[in-house]
Every structure is written in C-alpha cells, then in structure tokens.
Design an enzyme around this catalytic site. Structure first.
Site, PDB file in Angstrom:
ATOM      1  N   GLY A 140     -20.121   7.084   5.049  1.00  0.00           N
ATOM      2  CA  GLY A 140     -19.305   7.392   3.815  1.00  0.00           C
ATOM      3  C   GLY A 140     -19.885   7.565   2.500  1.00  0.00           C
ATOM      4  CB  VAL A 151     -17.360   2.263  -1.744  1.00  0.00           C
ATOM      5  CG1 VAL A 151     -17.909   1.052  -1.383  1.00  0.00           C
ATOM      6  CG2 VAL A 151     -15.776   1.965  -2.491  1.00  0.00           C
ATOM      7  CE  LYS A 202      -4.440   0.547   0.430  1.00  0.00           C
ATOM      8  NZ  LYS A 202      -5.631  -0.227   0.421  1.00  0.00           N
ATOM      9  N   GLY A 230     -19.000   8.233  -0.187  1.00  0.00           N
ATOM     10  CA  GLY A 230     -17.644   8.396  -1.553  1.00  0.00           C
ATOM     11  C   GLY A 230     -17.829   7.382  -2.575  1.00  0.00           C
TER      12      GLY A 230
HETATM   13  N1  PHE Z   1      -7.762   0.292  -2.855  1.00  0.00           N
HETATM   14  C1  PHE Z   1      -8.154  -1.274  -3.183  1.00  0.00           C
HETATM   15  C2  PHE Z   1      -8.670  -1.890  -1.741  1.00  0.00           C
HETATM   16  O1  PHE Z   1      -8.136  -1.322  -0.938  1.00  0.00           O
HETATM   17  C3  PHE Z   1      -7.249  -1.914  -3.978  1.00  0.00           C
HETATM   18  C4  PHE Z   1      -6.905  -1.680  -5.366  1.00  0.00           C
HETATM   19  C5  PHE Z   1      -5.730  -2.286  -5.773  1.00  0.00           C
HETATM   20  C6  PHE Z   1      -7.778  -1.099  -5.953  1.00  0.00           C
HETATM   21  C7  PHE Z   1      -5.656  -2.281  -7.164  1.00  0.00           C
HETATM   22  C8  PHE Z   1      -7.435  -0.933  -7.538  1.00  0.00           C
HETATM   23  C9  PHE Z   1      -6.556  -1.470  -8.064  1.00  0.00           C
HETATM   24  O2  PHE Z   1      -9.027  -2.739  -1.992  1.00  0.00           O
END
Ligand code: PHE
Length: 352
Positions: free
Chosen positions: A181, A185, A82, A183
C-alpha cells in the site's frame, strides 16, 4: 458475499448501527457504534466500492470493534465507531461534494453519538467539507489535517520495537521492509524506512503509485500478487484488512509483521498461525494507533506537534510491554494486548 443486514448485525456484539441510502448517488451510509463505555463512538469514515452492501456494513462493524480496542489501548476517552460510505462507483467533483454534505447531515442527525475523521478512501479535504457542515469531525482545524504521517510514525516505531524483541536490535540498516500500500500511510512510512537505512520493497494495486514511491526512495517495486511470497525482514500491511489468513501465512517469508491496516487477521486463530511459524505480529490496533492518538489528542486541546509526535512514538514502548508480557505468559502478542484492552473496557481508564 451476499447476506442480509440482519445476519451481519446478529453476528456482532456492538451497540447498534445507522443505515441509510443516498438516493442521488446510490451510496449506502453505514455508521457502526460498537462500544461507548469510555466515550462517544469515534472513528474514521471509509469510502469504498463493495461487491455487496452487506460487505460494507460488515466492514463497518468489524472496524468499529477495532476502534473500541484502539481507543482503550491508547487510553483516550472515546468509544469504538466507524462509518462506511459504500459507493457504487468512484465519486469525484460535485458528486462527491454532494455526497459528503448529505453524510454531514447524517452526522448531525446522530447528534454526537458518532464523531469521525479520515480513513481509507477519504482525504483531509473531504474532512474539511464535513467539518464545514457538521461539528462532529475530530482534529483538523488549525493543526495538522492529515493523520497519515502520524500513523506512519507509530508504525515505524512499532517496527523497531518488534525488531528489538525478535532480533535483539532495532537497527534498520541493511534490513528490508515490504510495504503493501503506497497511500496516505505507506508513502510516508517508505520515506522513514529508507531514511533509517533499510531497503523498501513496495506494492500497490495502483502500480503507478507504488512505482513513484519506489523511485523516490530508491526501493523496489513488487507486484501486488507477489507480496506474500517475497522474502523480507518485515512485512508491513498498509492497505486493506484480512491479508493474514490460512492461505497467506504459510507463504510469508518475513520475521515480523507490523503495519497500519485495520483488521489484519482474517480470524483470531491467524495470530496462532503466525506464532507457530515464528513470525512476530504487532497487534494492528496498537501499532496503527498513531493517527487516532494524534487526532484524539488534538480534539482534547493538545496542539503542539512535537508533543503529538512524542506521544505517537510512545507506541514503540507500548509494544515493548506487550511483547514482553506475551513472552512471559506464553501467549501471542494479540492475546496479551486483547486482555489488557478488555480489562480497560471493563474497569474504565481511571483504574489503569
Ligand atoms: N481512521 C483512523 C484509524 O483507523 C482513526 C481516526 C479517527 C483518524 C479519528 C482520524 C481521526 O485508526
């Protein structure tokens, strides 16, 4: 909380982290690489203001661990990673563009040891900027460029799986779902929930954003400080993590928790606290895996949107199995899921 970076890294079992400081904006770059046994560290890039840079590093390390579990649970050959861009103030326009270009240089420096996508605080447009300066951006390109709706679809199916297990029926008619939230999602999830016949209760730190969605789906606006005390059937945390803790769990008035936020439990023991209260918790990295799953599949050449949706809907059946196994073995869903993932991380995907 102020700590030095060493203390954060000592408390973490990951492979390592890249730390950089962006002089022109005063942003800290953190790239945490947790586990690469299944493949290269892959995860979203989060952009956020933190009280202290060490909080940004800690967030990156915790989120990277979550990604290791998420990829293993999904069954895709990626490792956990990350990135966090800990900005000192909101970044817009040219300043944001410059920051993203310099972060693309960091991705190139890492040379593929870390690949990225969208996360809290970044947008499909940001990813397009990164992708025009670095090959280490997953998905996007020709196909859908926003993981949010895929994540929302997975959470929707996860909510239904939890209701099947808890209430014996997954009908949403007449139920209430509190979405924290509004946003990337939370908004598409609210639309799906309303379409399925449930009442949407919605909160966001940005009240105007929540109000707009509430109006659109004929739901109710909940103030951000009322989230944990408002009766509902399902609480769906779809913003920041650690909202399930010793302070909030005793107050919850719901029967299911299923949402898209990463790292929803402050500590592992919070899964037991939920269990003792009779609240069914859908493990975060399983129920929120839809965006990662769709984008990981796109990266591996799957472009058909119907097929991507079908795979994301499979999150519901994965949760059916986890809830079933948890009940059989007398453990929490979080424990049942963690065990399965540890097995995959140790033995590899082929053995499953
Ligand atoms: N951010 C997304 C998550 O936390 C992971 C993700 C990875 C999204 C690669 C898009 C591409 O699950």
């Amino acid at each position: 909380m102020q700590r030095d970076f060493a203390a954060v890294l000592e408390a973490w079992e990951g492979k390592g982290a890249f730390v950089g400081h962006d002089g022109p904006t005063g942003t800290w770059f953190f790239v945490a690489m947790h586990d690469d046994r299944l493949g290269p560290a892959t995860g979203g890039t989060r952009m956020r203001i933190y009280a202290d840079p060490s909080d940004g590093l800690e967030d990156a390390t915790r989120l990277a661990r979550g990604m290791s579990f998420k990829w293993a649970g999904i069954g895709l050959p990626f490792g956990g990673g990350k990135a966090v861009l800990a900005i000192p103030r909101p970044m817009e326009g040219e300043e944001r563009l410059g920051l993203l270009k310099r972060f693309a240089d960091v991705l190139n420096l890492l040379g593929g040891a870390f690949q990225t996508g969208e996360d809290l605080g970044t947008t499909p447009e940001d990813m397009a900027v990164l992708a025009s300066h670095s090959p280490y951006v997953v998905g996007g390109g020709e196909g859908p460029n926003d993981p949010g709706p895929f994540t929302a679809l997975g959470v929707f199916e996860g909510i239904r799986a939890a209701l099947r297990s808890k209430e014996g029926t997954d009908s949403l008619t007449g139920r209430s779902v509190l979405i924290q939230g509004a946003g990337d999602v939370g908004a598409p999830l609210a639309r799906m929930i309303a379409r399925a016949g449930a009442r949407v209760l919605i909160a966001d730190l940005n009240a105007a954003r929540a109000e707009q969605i509430a109006r659109e789906v004929d739901g109710s606006l909940i103030s951000a400080d009322q989230v944990y005390d408002t009766p509902c059937d399902v609480y769906a945390p779809c913003a920041v993590g650690a909202t399930l803790n010793a302070d909030t769990i005793p107050r919850l008035a719901c029967s299911v928790v299923a949402g898209s936020a990463n790292n929803q439990l402050l500590v592992d023991a919070d899964a037991d606290r939920l269990h003792e209260r009779g609240i069914l918790y859908a493990p975060d990295y399983v129920v929120n895996g839809g965006g990662a799953l769709a984008f990981g599949l796109m990266q591996r050449g799957v472009r058909d949107v119907a097929e991507l949706n079908r795979r994301v809907e499979g999150i519901g059946s994965a949760l059916d199995e986890i809830f079933h196994e948890a009940a059989e073995e007398g453990v929490t869903p979080a424990q049942a899921s963690d065990r399965r993932v540890q097995r995959i991380l140790e033995q590899g995907l082929a053995q499953q």
